[in-house]
Design a protein around this motif. Structure first.
Motif, PDB file in Angstrom:
ATOM      1  N   ASN A 812      32.508  52.797  30.130  1.00  0.00           N
ATOM      2  CA  ASN A 812      33.098  51.495  29.832  1.00  0.00           C
ATOM      3  C   ASN A 812      34.341  51.660  28.975  1.00  0.00           C
ATOM      4  O   ASN A 812      34.320  51.369  27.793  1.00  0.00           O
ATOM      5  N   PRO A 813      35.381  52.193  29.565  1.00  0.00           N
ATOM      6  CA  PRO A 813      36.568  52.486  28.751  1.00  0.00           C
ATOM      7  C   PRO A 813      37.353  51.225  28.430  1.00  0.00           C
ATOM      8  O   PRO A 813      37.261  50.223  29.133  1.00  0.00           O
ATOM      9  N   GLY A 814      38.100  51.290  27.356  1.00  0.00           N
ATOM     10  CA  GLY A 814      38.956  50.163  27.000  1.00  0.00           C
ATOM     11  C   GLY A 814      40.393  50.635  26.876  1.00  0.00           C
ATOM     12  O   GLY A 814      40.700  51.812  27.037  1.00  0.00           O
ATOM     13  N   SER A 815      41.304  49.700  26.551  1.00  0.00           N
ATOM     14  CA  SER A 815      42.709  50.101  26.508  1.00  0.00           C
ATOM     15  C   SER A 815      42.990  51.045  25.344  1.00  0.00           C
ATOM     16  O   SER A 815      44.026  51.695  25.313  1.00  0.00           O
ATOM     17  N   ARG A 818      43.432  55.070  26.154  1.00  0.00           N
ATOM     18  CA  ARG A 818      44.521  55.641  26.946  1.00  0.00           C
ATOM     19  C   ARG A 818      45.163  56.800  26.207  1.00  0.00           C
ATOM     20  O   ARG A 818      45.295  56.763  24.982  1.00  0.00           O
ATOM     21  N   PHE A 862      44.195  48.539  44.517  1.00  0.00           N
ATOM     22  CA  PHE A 862      43.747  47.610  45.543  1.00  0.00           C
ATOM     23  C   PHE A 862      43.193  48.340  46.745  1.00  0.00           C
ATOM     24  O   PHE A 862      42.259  47.851  47.383  1.00  0.00           O
ATOM     25  N   ASP A 867      36.300  45.773  45.296  1.00  0.00           N
ATOM     26  CA  ASP A 867      36.350  44.352  44.979  1.00  0.00           C
ATOM     27  C   ASP A 867      37.728  43.850  44.621  1.00  0.00           C
ATOM     28  O   ASP A 867      37.853  42.802  44.007  1.00  0.00           O
ATOM     29  N   ALA A 868      38.769  44.599  44.971  1.00  0.00           N
ATOM     30  CA  ALA A 868      40.113  44.104  44.661  1.00  0.00           C
ATOM     31  C   ALA A 868      40.315  42.794  45.403  1.00  0.00           C
ATOM     32  O   ALA A 868      39.994  42.675  46.579  1.00  0.00           O
ATOM     33  N   ILE A 869      40.854  41.818  44.697  1.00  0.00           N
ATOM     34  CA  ILE A 869      41.089  40.505  45.291  1.00  0.00           C
ATOM     35  C   ILE A 869      39.820  39.968  45.952  1.00  0.00           C
ATOM     36  O   ILE A 869      39.831  39.474  47.073  1.00  0.00           O
ATOM     37  N   GLY A 870      38.746  40.100  45.236  1.00  0.00           N
ATOM     38  CA  GLY A 870      37.502  39.550  45.781  1.00  0.00           C
ATOM     39  C   GLY A 870      36.964  40.335  46.948  1.00  0.00           C
ATOM     40  O   GLY A 870      36.103  39.862  47.665  1.00  0.00           O
TER      41      GLY A 870
ATOM     42  N   SER B  79      42.241  36.205  43.402  1.00  0.00           N
ATOM     43  CA  SER B  79      43.151  37.299  43.664  1.00  0.00           C
ATOM     44  C   SER B  79      43.459  38.203  42.501  1.00  0.00           C
ATOM     45  O   SER B  79      43.201  39.378  42.507  1.00  0.00           O
ATOM     46  N   GLN B  84      40.488  37.698  37.236  1.00  0.00           N
ATOM     47  CA  GLN B  84      39.113  38.138  37.496  1.00  0.00           C
ATOM     48  C   GLN B  84      38.462  38.656  36.230  1.00  0.00           C
ATOM     49  O   GLN B  84      37.304  38.404  35.948  1.00  0.00           O
ATOM     50  N   GLN B 340      37.423  32.878  50.145  1.00  0.00           N
ATOM     51  CA  GLN B 340      36.429  33.720  50.803  1.00  0.00           C
ATOM     52  C   GLN B 340      35.756  32.998  51.947  1.00  0.00           C
ATOM     53  O   GLN B 340      34.634  33.318  52.343  1.00  0.00           O
ATOM     54  N   ASN B 472      35.118  44.880  22.538  1.00  0.00           N
ATOM     55  CA  ASN B 472      35.922  45.989  23.031  1.00  0.00           C
ATOM     56  C   ASN B 472      37.036  45.482  23.936  1.00  0.00           C
ATOM     57  O   ASN B 472      36.905  45.394  25.145  1.00  0.00           O
TER      58      ASN B 472
END
Lengths: 997, 473
Positions: A812-815, A818, A862, A867-870, B79, B84, B340, B472
């Motif tokens: 579960n990485p976070g920003s 980096r 993507f 699950d990119a863009i649903g 999108s 999301q 969808q 986090n």
């Protein structure tokens, strides 16, 4: 004494009249050749037909000399007729090279310049002139942005020298610096704009000179910091029969490499498998609204590509009389690219004339006109871009319905085939680049050259979106006129100081005015697609209507001196004033000093009998960069659309005040060595440079609480150091066969040495300029990719794993995790050309390479994962390999893992090693032998057939399969090496013939 | 020859002299800072510019959308990865959509500060047509917009008042414009929620005292009081809330509309107290950023034309269906397929998909009645009218039968059905200690880390004094 001996000899022998014809290596008669009776001052010249006659006796030696040809000596034999064929001097060091505001003999050049001559480029079939430089000159790096026609390329001379003020070099065509504003056309995704060099016909170009060190660029003052590329177009030849060259070729192109994505049924299968695993009960594709297996789909990637065809016709006429020389060229090119909807027609003409009006007056003109019509498509990161959408669009979506009409896609990702077919996006440009000059020589050695030049560009882009794609229709038109006129007045003085001393003094003035006018109008609300014009829309609005004027005034001087051609020194100074800077700092001074020592003229080197030529040179100087918008020093409020509200006019703050803003200045130290040995068969040049740029204009990011994003301050410092190597060999030289190799390598180390004191800092306390994917770090280079480290899929648990900032595995990485993971700047890069000649056949292979650079393909966020863009987008084939059981070596995590939807977050998963070696150009040519030409009736003097393959093959890492390593979606140096779904370069095959008569 | 040389040198000198003057070029499309306060037109322009900043879809549009889908009104199927993230309560500090909100807000605050600080220094004697009344009115308008923006910021980036009595961290309060100098003044630490609320309250009280009651379609005294009513409601100061709402209701400047035609393109309706007016040629998108995606209208509408990302949630549909005949459902929704391909409903409150320029609803009469009702109920008072009458008034307009009695749940239900898609739902749930999602877990519970937004990365990297929210990010 010798003379008397000569005469006494002559008495002994019979003195006679020796005649003959002198021709050059192409069997054309050579007029004006000097014929000297050796040991005497008796001589003559060959006439217009190359014929000469001279009184000499048998046994005398005649010396034939001509500029550019190897001096030949022949002994008079029994015959009275002596025909001579001169050869071009193998030591190309006698040639003349174009430098800033003048010429110089190559032998005496102590500036560091890279010259790309006609022989190197005449066989390259390219669409735009910047391609002629790729891999040809050490220190010059070209990275193409994409395979879409007309896209600009990144040109870097000695690395990146600026952060915000543009890093493209200044391009000068026959003395006219051309404008290259990126914002002249609508943004089609990616920030590359249209290539300014696409308006110059590559067939018109005789040579390119890249000015690299301060000694060469300082004379361009405030614009030379990124290097200068001088383009010289073809000129005529005095006293030469007119030659006509007609070149016709056809070229076929395809894309080089595209990723492997799923077909409709594979997609359905994958999605239902994943959903089944996630829900624990069987899920069919129909349950997911994807349709049943076998219900058809669309291969979008195939639908947006085609085989591109290009036809190119080029006619050149060059020649001249005693007083005049001319070159006249016509060119027509009709190209359809390998991406649908992308084609271009270009017509251009050129006329270059110069003539000696009297002994002391010479006038000339160079004029090139180009008319270009480009049918544009989206480039990248844009739902109108065919390549982006073809990757993202789900394969189950149909492009056509049952009746064969275009179908709506049903999501915001449109039917891109309908987009391209129904929408209209055309860019028309008309460009005139030319100059007219007079050269007055009032006294011997003093020349006043007065030159007026123009660069006039008219751009018109028309977009009309159809009802199917945009309900209500939409239209947009942008008109840009960018006009530059300039004058250069130079005084050049070369006094006669005897044989040992040679001095040249240049003093000059350069004044330029540039005006850019832009009108950008859109409208929506069209009743039908048949109403094409923007005036027919119901709701027009003016997006831009503005003018950007700017002016530049420079005074410069250069002094060059050499003693016996052995010890050379040169210095230059320039004072530039520009309207772009605030009153406090309007004028800048730039200087340079260079020295050279031609060691091969020294006796201790001559005695070694090894070097044909050896010189060392060094230069030091300053140069500036002024590319930073038009009014950076004033505090400004924006009017117009920005500030309006409910029909009332308003103004909003746009730019904070900045009265102290000044130039960026680069100081370069350059040390180099040039050598030729083994009788001209090997030449080796090496140079070391250190370029420190201070007063870097940095958009200092302001804290958001100021209400401004940034302010431009001269606060940064950057350093580029590097080595350049050029190695040319004639490996084999025999009567029928010759093999030559030319190799260059450049390595550049870039360090940002100072950022502003109140800059943002990273976790280690170093100052940074932050970006989404990469950042500049003080003490490190300008471009560092800064991403979360991705490890892989744990084969036991099926979870995706990353490393946190301390290097421990995490799910579960976070920003904050980096770190610096790579850089788009190569460790080294360059090119190699091999030329083989066997009798009448010639083969040349040009390769270019880059090693140690990475790219981040943002589009993989993507195209990978579920699950990119649903989850409606298509994915790469490697995603079929998801983790199913312990021991699996998978690409995608287990569908039931908590990391399944985190997999494609921004991380080093999208970072790829982009080192490559590309076989850029292979040309095979056949020149019809003389006997065959004669049999054809003597009308033509040469016929050549050739075939060329461009971008045949690229050696690259496996992980780059399907991705072109040479992509970038922004020419801004802070974003190099980032791409979304840029279209790859084209692979093309061409066949052509060149007729000379 | 000598004469040529002389002429040549003379011409050369002449050219040099004339060239240098040419370097003084003035911009043709911008007004410089030192001239903005020199004329009445540009001063008014500077104030109009603040309204223009408020048009940004990041301040009026996207926050409403996010408020809806974080709560239970919208089932987001869209999108953008940034949205999301927020929908799934996995937001990161590098989220660019949230970044835009923060940046746009402080840009507006900067433009407002410029007027509030610099305009009082201008003397009417120096500017033709400018009077002291004009000056105070302009400053009051700027204060109203500044207060509105700070309220938006503190609601999104800080936990509500209820979580820690307002003692938790809010947002930094900036009161001066940036004029090219030292930036340390703009690296402030966060003030507490109470401090921010107090600042907003002061701005609004100042504005209410000075603004005319009718200022066309710009900010009026009624708007300042209406916003104060909402502020007091959120702070549970029931008496103040009821009083201010009552003042607006009885001011005579506004009236409850009889139907539902006051959305989009009808800013002059008596229902509207203050709205953000967008026109086809001047909308929420930032023209300087081509293709910018401040296109909440796009999300709220189905394709083609829209993206179909933000339909009604099943829960909201059931809420309306529980009382069939509710005009707020039948008149303000359309059936369509979402992104969808599911059959569902979309709101019609933002119908302009051609130009993405529907108006943003900010303050309207219905909300005043709802505030008065809730404040009266929870304060045990009956200022103006009883809560039951206020609620029934709204139900009658919606075509529903009167209720016999009303409790807090009933009022919240009416708030939901009236103000759906106008950006209220998230705060309404959080301030009433209710989970954002029906049957939702700990990540969407009041006080959870990610029900509020992180302090954006841009602020963290450029301000050593700022503190990030827990969680986090």
């Amino acid at each position: 004494m010798l003379f008397l001996l000569g005469i006494s000899y002559a008495h002994a022998q019979q003195v006679k009249m020796v005649t003959g014809t002198i021709t050059d290596q192409n069997t054309f008669p050579l007029p004006g050749v000097n014929i000297l009776l050796k040991g005497t001052t008796t001589g003559t010249q060959s006439d217009f037909d190359g014929k000469y006659s001279i009184v000499a006796a048998e046994g005398d030696v005649l010396v034939f000399s001509y500029l550019g040809q190897r001096t030949t000596e022949r002994t008079v034999g029994a015959s009275n007729i002596m025909d001579i064929q001169m050869e071009e001097d193998a030591q190309a060091l006698e040639e003349v090279v174009v430098i800033g505001y003048g010429n110089q003999e190559e032998r005496k050049i102590i500036q560091n310049v890279g010259v790309v001559r006609e022989e190197a480029i005449e066989n390259l079939q390219v669409v735009s002139a910047d391609q002629l430089l790729q891999g040809q000159s050490a220190g010059t790096q070209i990275v193409n942005a994409s395979g879409v026609l007309g896209s600009a390329a990144i040109i870097r001379v000695r690395g990146v020298n600026s952060i915000n003020s543009g890093s493209q070099p200044l391009i000068v065509i026959d003395g006219v610096p051309i404008t290259d504003t990126a914002g002249n056309t609508l943004n089609r995704g990616g920030n590359t704009g249209i290539n300014p060099l696409s308006y110059v016909n590559p067939n018109d170009i005789a040579s390119l000179t890249v000015l690299k060190d301060a000694g060469a660029t300082s004379i361009y003052g405030s614009r030379g910091a990124n290097g200068v590329i001088l383009i010289t177009t073809k000129k005529g030849r005095r006293n030469s029969r007119a030659t006509v060259t007609l070149d016709v070729n056809t070229q076929f192109s395809q894309s080089t490499d595209v990723p492997d994505i799923l077909a409709a049924d594979e997609f359905r299968q994958f999605k239902s498998e994943v959903a089944t695993l996630q829900q624990g009960s069987p899920v069919s594709p129909e349950d997911l609204n994807l349709g049943a297996i076998g219900s058809g789909g669309t291969d979008w990637l195939a639908g947006v590509q085609r085989t591109g065809i290009s036809q190119n016709y080029n006619l050149g006429v060059r020649g001249g009389g005693e007083n005049t020389s001319f070159f006249f060229g016509l060119d027509y090119q009709d190209t359809s690219g390998f991406i649908i909807g992308n084609d271009q027609q270009r017509a251009s003409g050129r006329i270059n004339i110069d003539t000696d009006v009297t002994e002391w007056l010479k006038v000339g003109m160079n004029l090139g006109v180009t008319n270009n019509r480009l049918n544009r498509v989206g480039v990248e990161n844009n739902i109108d871009a065919p390549f982006t959408t073809a990757f993202l669009q789900s394969p189950v979506v149909k492009a056509f319905d049952d009746q064969g009409n275009f179908a709506q896609s049903g999501s915001f990702i449109p039917n891109v085939i309908a987009r391209v077919a129904l929408d209209f996006d055309e860019l028309k440009t008309f460009r005139v680049i030319g100059n007219a000059y007079t050269e007055v020589t009032p006294i011997d050695g003093l020349t006043w050259r007065s030159e007026f030049g123009i660069d006039k560009l008219t751009v018109e882009e028309t977009v009309r979106n159809a009802e199917f794609n945009t309900p209500g229709g939409a239209a947009q038109q942008i008109y840009v006129a960018e006009d530059r006129w300039l004058t250069n007045q130079t005084l050049n003085y070369t006094p006669n100081l005897g044989e040992d001393h040679s001095l040249n003094v240049l003093v000059g003035l350069n004044y330029e005015e540039t005006l850019r006018t832009r009108l950008n109008v859109t409208s929506t609300g069209f009743l039908t697609d048949g109403l094409r014009n923007i005036g027919s829309g119901a709701t027009p609005s003016i997006l831009n209507g503005d003018r950007f004027p700017s002016r530049l005034f420079g005074l410069f001087s250069r002094v060059s001196y050499d003693y016996q051609g052995k010890y050379l020194v040169e210095g230059s100074i320039r004072r530039d004033g520009s309207s772009r800077f605030g009153v406090n700092n309007r004028f800048g001074y730039f200087w340079s000093a260079a020295a050279g020592w031609v060691l091969s003229e020294e006796s201790f080197i001559e005695d070694l009998n090894f070097f044909d030529y050896l010189s060392i040179r060094a230069s030091l100087g300053t140069v500036g960069n002024d590319r930073l918008g038009t009014f950076p020093s004033l505090g400004l409020f924006n009017a117009g659309g920005f500030g309006d509200y409910n029909g009332e006019s308003g103004v909003v703050p746009n730019q904070p005040e900045n009265p102290d803003i000044k130039w960026e200045e680069s100081e370069t130290l350059d040390i180099g060595i040039k050598s030729t040995f083994l009788n001209g068969r090997v030449s080796f040049n090496a140079a070391y440079f250190k370029k420190t740029t201070s007063d870097l204009l940095l958009n200092q990011i302001l804290p958001p609480q100021t209400g401004f994003t940034s302010i431009s301050r001269n606060i940064g410092e950057m350093e580029n150091t590097g080595w350049e190597f050029d190695f040319n060999t004639v490996n084999v030289r025999s009567e029928n066969f010759e093999w030559k190799t030319s190799f260059n390598l450049t390595t550049i180390d870039n360090t940002v040495t100072k950022l502003n004191a109140d800059a943002a800092t990273d976790a280690q306390g170093r100052r940074i300029i932050d970006g989404t994917i990469q950042r500049a770090i003080e003490g490190e280079s300008l471009n560092n990719f800064f991403l979360i480290r991705y490890v892989g899929i744990n084969s036991q648990t099926g979870d995706a794993e990353w490393l946190d900032v301390d290097g421990n595995v995490t799910n579960n990485p976070g920003s904050g995790d980096r770190v610096v993971v790579g850089s788009p700047l190569p460790d080294f890069s360059g090119g190699m050309t091999n030329t083989f000649t066997y009798k009448n056949l010639d083969l040349s292979v040009l390769m270019n390479y880059s090693y140690g650079n990475e790219v981040v393909i943002d589009g993989l966020r993507f195209a990978d994962g579920n699950d990119a863009i649903g989850g409606i987008v298509n994915i790469r084939r490697q995603n079929l390999n998801f983790w199913r059981q312990a021991g699996d070596n998978a690409f995608l995590p287990s569908p039931t893992s908590s990391t399944f939807n985190l997999f494609n977050q921004r991380s080093s998963q999208q970072l790829l090693d982009a080192s490559y070696l590309r076989i850029k150009n292979i040309t095979l040519g056949y020149n019809l032998p003389e006997r065959a030409i004669e049999r054809l009736g003597g009308f033509i003097s040469g016929l050549r057939f050739y075939t060329t393959v461009t971008n045949l093959f690229t050696f690259k890492k496996d992980e780059m399969k399907g991705i072109d390593p040479e992509v970038t979606d922004d020419i801004d140096p802070r974003f190099q090496g980032e791409s979304f779904f840029t279209a790859p370069q084209a692979k093309s095959y061409s066949l052509g013939a060149r007729l000379t008569f | 020859m000598k004469s040529y040389k002389t002429i040549g040198i003379f011409l050369g000198l002449l050219t040099i002299a004339s060239c240098e003057k040419q370097l003084e070029v003035v911009p043709e499309d911008n007004v410089a800072t030192n001239t903005v306060f020199n004329s009445f037109a540009t001063i008014n322009g500077a104030v109009v510019g603040i309204y223009s900043k408020n048009q940004s879809g990041d301040l009026n549009g996207n926050p409403q959308l996010m408020s809806d889908f974080m709560a239970d009104n919208v089932a987001f199927v869209g999108s953008f990865p940034t949205l999301q993230e927020i929908d799934q309560f996995t937001t990161l500090a590098t989220n660019t959509t949230i970044d835009n909100i923060w940046l746009d807000a402080y840009e507006l605050i900067g433009a407002a500060n410029n007027v509030i600080v610099n305009l009082p220094e201008v003397s009417p004697a120096d500017v033709t047509g400018l009077t002291e009344t004009d000056k105070t009115r302009f400053v009051a308008e700027a204060k109203f917009l500044r207060a509105l923006t700070y309220f938006q910021l503190v609601n999104l980036f800080a936990q509500p008042y209820q979580v820690a009595g307002g003692g938790n961290l809010g947002v930094p309060i900036v009161t001066n414009p940036f004029e090219g100098g030292d930036i340390s003044e703009f690296q402030k630490e966060r003030s507490t929620v109470n401090e921010v609320h107090a600042f907003i309250e002061r701005d609004l009280l100042d504005a209410a005292a000075v603004l005319p009651s009718d200022n066309g379609l710009r900010a009026e005294s009624g708007a300042a009081r209406a916003l104060l009513a909402r502020l007091y409601l959120y702070r549970e100061e029931w008496t103040n809330a009821a009083n201010f709402a009552d003042q607006v209701i009885n001011s005579g400047d506004y009236a409850l509309a009889t139907g539902y035609d006051f959305y989009d393109d009808n800013p002059g309706s008596p229902e509207n107290i203050f709205s953000v007016i967008n026109t086809p040629t001047d909308g929420p998108q930032d023209e300087s950023v081509p293709g910018s995606d401040e296109v909440y209208v796009n999300f709220y509408n189905p394709s083609p034309g829209g993206r179909g990302d933000a339909p009604f949630s099943p829960d909201l549909i059931s809420a309306y269906m529980a009382e069939p005949g509710d005009l707020r459902f039948s008149m303000l929704s359309q059936a369509a397929l979402d992104a969808q391909n599911n059959d569902t409903f979309f709101t019609t409150k933002y119908p302009d998909i051609v130009n993405n320029a529907s108006d943003g609803m900010v303050l309207r009469m219905t909300e005043m009645y709802l505030i008065r009702a809730e404040a009266n109920l929870r304060g045990g008072t009956s200022v103006g009218d009883s809560p039951l009458n206020d609620i029934n008034r709204l139900r009658t307009r919606a075509g529903l039968v009167n209720l016999g009695s009303v409790d807090l749940d009933g009022i919240l239900l009416e708030r939901r059905k009236e103000l759906a898609f106008e950006g209220h739902r998230r705060m309404d749930l959080l301030r009433n200690d209710l989970n954002l999602r029906p049957g939702g877990g700990s990540e969407s519970a009041p006080g959870a880390d990610k029900v509020i937004f992180p302090i954006v990365d841009d602020e963290l990297t450029n301000n050593p004094n700022i503190t990030q929210n827990p969680g986090n990010f």
